[in-house]
Design a protein around this motif. Structure first.
Motif, short mmCIF file in Angstrom:
data_model
loop_
_atom_site.label_atom_id
_atom_site.label_comp_id
_atom_site.label_asym_id
_atom_site.label_seq_id
_atom_site.Cartn_x
_atom_site.Cartn_y
_atom_site.Cartn_z
N THR A 245 3.27 6.35 -1.72
CA THR A 245 1.80 6.21 -1.77
C THR A 245 1.44 5.39 -3.00
N SER B 278 -9.87 13.52 -3.56
CA SER B 278 -10.50 12.33 -4.10
C SER B 278 -11.05 12.59 -5.50
N ILE C 267 -4.52 9.98 -0.98
CA ILE C 267 -5.48 10.92 -0.39
C ILE C 267 -5.14 11.20 1.07
N LYS C 268 -4.91 10.11 1.83
CA LYS C 268 -4.71 10.27 3.26
C LYS C 268 -3.40 10.98 3.59
N SER D 104 -1.04 3.10 -3.08
CA SER D 104 -2.50 3.01 -3.22
C SER D 104 -3.11 4.40 -3.32
N ASN D 105 -4.24 4.50 -3.98
CA ASN D 105 -4.95 5.79 -4.08
C ASN D 105 -5.38 6.29 -2.70
N GLU D 106 -5.78 5.34 -1.83
CA GLU D 106 -6.21 5.72 -0.48
C GLU D 106 -5.10 6.49 0.23
N LEU E 55 0.83 -1.20 0.00
CA LEU E 55 0.00 0.00 0.00
C LEU E 55 0.87 1.26 0.00
#
Lengths: 418, 418
Positions: free
Chosen positions: B303, B317, B310-311, B305-307, A298
């Motif tokens: 990063t 988003s 964003i985080k 992952s897309n999550e 991730l």
């Protein structure tokens, strides 16, 4: 047994600016096919040197593999010497020209006159299509000798060698393949491993099999081979290793630790992240070197500064003050913080003194703490990797990934691991 | 100009088990002394191969440097072949015997019969004392050729070479040292660079200087040399490069891009961080490869992952939804988010399709967006790096660091950079 010779062309090889890894790589590939290289000759990219080497090689070799001297700039004269040697001339090859043109179109770059020159090919040769670059391979046959000319850029040479040269050579000269399998270990030095495996080694040697230890930082490859081609016996001894050194044996052949770990994570449907201090991104870089790693990696933090250790990976300020950044307490908090902040199943963290500066009496240069926080438990271990910065980083990455592998598989790491 | 030849003996070199770093190392040492190696010949440790190589080398070389084939095990026969070649015999050398004996006493190890054999030396040679090991170097002179035989163990060979061989050779053959300087460029291919520098190259060649292009992925080294030892003229042309290709020329000799960038940041008292997607930690790993980088690298995010985009790096988003992860909009938000979240002066971000999977028609494999958010402005650029995953990552790291270098120096990057 055929006589195979490699001619490596390039001043950069003679003055040591480039190490001749092409010749080694070809040596390995040919050995796998049961073909042994008899000579490697490294020469300057001058007319006389190339011309002389071609003459000498023709007298003693059936196959002459030439690398280098095919780039677009004017200091590359191999093609002209080959024309002279084979008494032929350069002609425009339409297929190569189209390939070179499409190569530039694809990359959205203008094509230059020097690039067009790459489509000028000696009439007497057969073109080996080079999908990876603009200089094609060239296959010549002259009385009893085959000459193959390839570019010196490693990935272009490797493409041509695997795609064209090996299939043609093995077809022309069918030989009994040497059977060999390579077993990959991490975290145990060559002499310790040899001591541990002494009975096993004696047994396999008594059967006529052969064993080689191939060490590199943090790893030792064990190559078991049978010149009589007995795969079963090679595999028999290979399988025993799994019982003998489960914490060290991580894979076979060309597998890498990030690939092995990646497969395990994919199989378990688990995700991973890392919080890195002294390795500065190398663990994440290693994990993501695997194609498809976005399926389980991730992301992560590189927390070089203490402020970012606190802000990103939620290390407590007083833990840093009380124990210092390179400590079991901090590395465990980094792992746990990373696990929750990144939302991963497995979190690896490292903190250490990569050096060459920054060591102290109780934390000398090379001290590294590694922690893993996983679905069931968290563990941490301390290592001393010596004073070479690059080597410490490399050792830390391999050690961390092998610790992770053991944790995922539920193999308990022995106490005296480092 | 004397003809120097290296003969490397050993099957392990031919089958690629060991890479011939000895020859490269000697090439470098000799080049520094103004002596160029004309040939490197790698051969098997058999009587015929060694004997043949000695004969050939005598005909064409004044100095023949031989490594390997001197160990204590029975497959080493170089010494016998040398005796035959020089028509001499092995005699016990008392000095060598005492050294070998003391060597084992010091290490508290028993001395074996094979070790005693190492004190048997060809009568016709002069012994070069080997403080680092048990096999001495041997210096032979035969008609017009000098032959030096050294063990293949790198640190023993290096000791003998530095202590005995180089001083004797430079004394015997006083030469004008070759002067050469290497200039390092990034982001322009060999042929484009050659076209751009054509007048400059012609001028320097007209003066009798020499130029070589040494390409590797993402980089081309330019080596300017003067065989007459004219450093001023070499430096004169080197300085012109700064005016001609400021966006590409990043350093000299052994400098690396992360070192160059690091020096600039230290000088400016500025800090850096990165937000990496497709490079997966490699930019941070590269930045922190420099000793002392903790003085300006604070840390960063990977990063994948897309999550986490964003985080952690505060990408919106809807930006991800509207433009996709590999887009100018996302990479700019990553850079800006990284700059504020990491609290750094400079933030580099990348997002791309490293491949081999995941490409689409408008974003093919190898598409990479790079952005930099700095103290004054933010920039972003798009690149197409081809289909090889590892190469794309490597190219992206170098390109991003060179973009950063240009931004720090206020050099405007040309439009057609890739």
């Amino acid at each position: 047994m055929i006589n195979v010779e490699i001619i490596s062309i390039g001043d950069e090889l003679l003055i040591g600016q480039t190490i001749n890894t092409n010749a080694s790589w070809m040596g390995v590939q040919l050995a796998i096919q049961g073909i042994k290289v008899a000579n490697v000759v490294t020469i300057s990219d001058t007319w006389d040197a190339i011309s002389h080497a071609l003459k000498v090689s023709q007298e003693r070799s059936q196959v002459v593999l030439i690398t280098g001297g095919l780039g677009p700039t004017k200091d590359d004269i191999t093609k002209q010497v080959l024309c002279d040697f084979f008494n032929t001339k350069l002609v425009l090859n339409q297929d190569v020209l189209e390939h070179v043109e499409s190569f530039f179109i694809k990359r959205n770059r203008p094509m230059l006159e020097v690039n067009k020159m790459q489509a000028m090919i000696p009439e007497a040769c057969e073109v080996l299509f080079n999908e990876q670059g603009t200089a094609p391979g060239m296959w010549f046959e002259n009385s009893d000798t085959i000459f193959v000319s390839m570019p010196g850029v490693p990935y272009e040479m490797k493409y041509l060698f695997e795609t064209h040269v090996i299939p043609r050579l093995t077809n022309r000269f069918p030989v009994k393949k040497l059977i060999q399998k390579t077993y990959l270990t991490q975290g145990i030095g060559e002499s310790f491993l040899a001591e541990r495996l002494i009975d096993w080694e004696n047994e396999l040697r008594a059967e006529g099999l052969d064993l080689a230890y191939l060490p590199s930082p943090g790893m030792v490859k064990l190559r078991v081979s049978s010149s009589s081609g007995n795969l079963n016996r090679v595999a028999f001894y290979g399988n025993q290793l799994n019982e003998m050194i489960p914490t060290h044996l991580y894979g076979e052949e060309e597998e890498t630790l990030p690939e092995v770990v990646g497969k395990l994570l994919l199989k378990n449907g688990q995700t991973i992240g890392a919080v890195e201090s002294c390795t500065g991104g190398n663990i994440l870089a290693s994990l993501t070197s695997v194609s498809g790693s976005s399926g389980y990696v991730l992301g992560g933090f590189v927390t070089y500064s203490n402020e970012l250790k606190i802000k990103l990976s939620k290390v407590k300020s007083e833990t840093l003050t009380n124990f210092g950044a390179v400590s079991e307490e901090v590395v465990l908090e980094m792992a746990t913080g990373g696990k929750s902040e990144l939302g991963v199943d497995w979190s690896i963290s490292v903190s250490g003194v990569a050096g060459p500066l920054g060591g102290s009496e109780d934390k000398p240069v090379g001290t590294v703490w590694i922690a893993i926080d996983g679905p069931i438990r968290k563990i941490s271990r301390k290592f001393l990797f010596g004073t070479d910065r690059q080597r410490t980083v490399q050792m830390t990455v391999l050690t961390a990934l092998n610790m992770l592998r053991c944790e995922i598989l539920g193999i308990n790491i022995e106490k005296k691991h480092d």
